[in-house]
Design an enzyme around this catalytic site. Structure first.
Site, mmCIF file in Angstrom:
data_model
loop_
_atom_site.group_PDB
_atom_site.id
_atom_site.type_symbol
_atom_site.label_atom_id
_atom_site.label_comp_id
_atom_site.label_asym_id
_atom_site.label_seq_id
_atom_site.Cartn_x
_atom_site.Cartn_y
_atom_site.Cartn_z
ATOM 1 N N ASP A 61 -6.114 0.580 0.508
ATOM 2 C CA ASP A 61 -6.191 0.888 1.735
ATOM 3 C C ASP A 61 -8.032 0.280 2.088
ATOM 4 O O ASP A 61 -8.521 -0.067 1.329
ATOM 5 C CB ASP A 61 -6.185 2.393 2.071
ATOM 6 C CG ASP A 61 -7.208 3.252 1.362
ATOM 7 O OD1 ASP A 61 -8.129 2.857 0.689
ATOM 8 O OD2 ASP A 61 -7.202 4.481 1.611
ATOM 9 N N LYS A 107 0.742 -1.057 0.216
ATOM 10 C CA LYS A 107 0.147 0.033 0.222
ATOM 11 C C LYS A 107 0.822 1.244 0.085
ATOM 12 O O LYS A 107 0.559 2.143 -0.570
ATOM 13 C CB LYS A 107 -0.805 0.111 1.153
ATOM 14 C CG LYS A 107 -1.957 1.084 1.328
ATOM 15 C CD LYS A 107 -2.817 1.248 2.492
ATOM 16 C CE LYS A 107 -1.954 1.461 3.724
ATOM 17 N NZ LYS A 107 -2.885 1.633 5.012
#
Length: 212
Positions: free
Chosen positions: A139, A121
């Site tokens: 996310d 991420k």
């Protein structure tokens, strides 16, 4: 409507709703985004933006942070939660940037993943926002929304969601789309309350809303 058609329409509608959406972490140098992303784990971006102001007053450069005592870093970043582990990762990461990359953030995805505290991420966020490369940041907002919309089918593992989205999202749209997911997820398609489907810009295409 195919899943790819749904993806393109989702992109179009979110662009209209959030034309200026961008990263909500404040930074003016790549390494500062790297620090903020680590601090943002289980913490709000708003709090991170406040905490880093004090951090950079004490340690304004990569070199300063690399040479700083971990306890001193922890004392400042503690309000973000998980202070000890975050301070250790920030310290170790800055030491590597200083020793191996001339205080610069590497523009290679695999190199980013080797940095302490950096996962897929974070690496995708850096690649997209700093280097302008194709990126998909999975996310919690992204994962929740793509499942509700119907872009993926009950996939919750971040890497699996990312791989599924790469198949249907044009590479140049991924980074901005994920920023728009954050705005939409905070304001409309919320996690802790019922989603506000009545005012949602995606209600005409969202499969949670009964659209096929």
């Amino acid at each position: 409507m195919t899943t790819q058609e749904l993806a393109l329409e989702t992109i179009r509608l979110l662009k209209e709703a959030y034309p200026d959406a961008g990263c909500t972490l404040d930074y003016d140098q790549a390494w500062k985004l790297l620090v903020s992303v680590r601090l943002a784990a289980q913490c709000t971006d708003a709090r991170v933006n406040i905490v880093v102001e004090e951090l950079y007053r004490h340690f304004p450069t990569v070199t300063d942070l690399a040479e700083a005592d971990v306890d001193a870093i922890e004392a400042i970043v503690r309000p973000c939660g998980l202070g000890r582990s975050k301070a250790r990762d920030i310290s170790a990461c800055m030491k590597i940037l200083h020793a191996q990359y001339d205080d610069k953030v590497p523009g290679d995805f695999d190199a980013l993943l080797k940095l302490p505290g950096v996962g897929r991420k974070s690496a995708n966020l850096i690649m997209g926002d700093v280097f302008g490369k194709p990126a998909i940041v999975t996310d919690t907002h992204c994962i929740r929304l793509v499942n509700r919309i119907g872009l993926v089918d009950n996939i919750k593992e971040p890497k699996k969601v990312e791989m599924a989205l790469w198949k249907i999202i044009p590479p140049e749209e991924g980074s901005d789309l994920c920023h728009r997911f954050v705005f939409h997820g905070r304001e409309v398609c919320t996690a802790r309350t019922r989603p506000h489907c009545d005012i949602c810009c995606l209600k005409s295409v969202c499969r949670k809303n009964g659209v096929d």
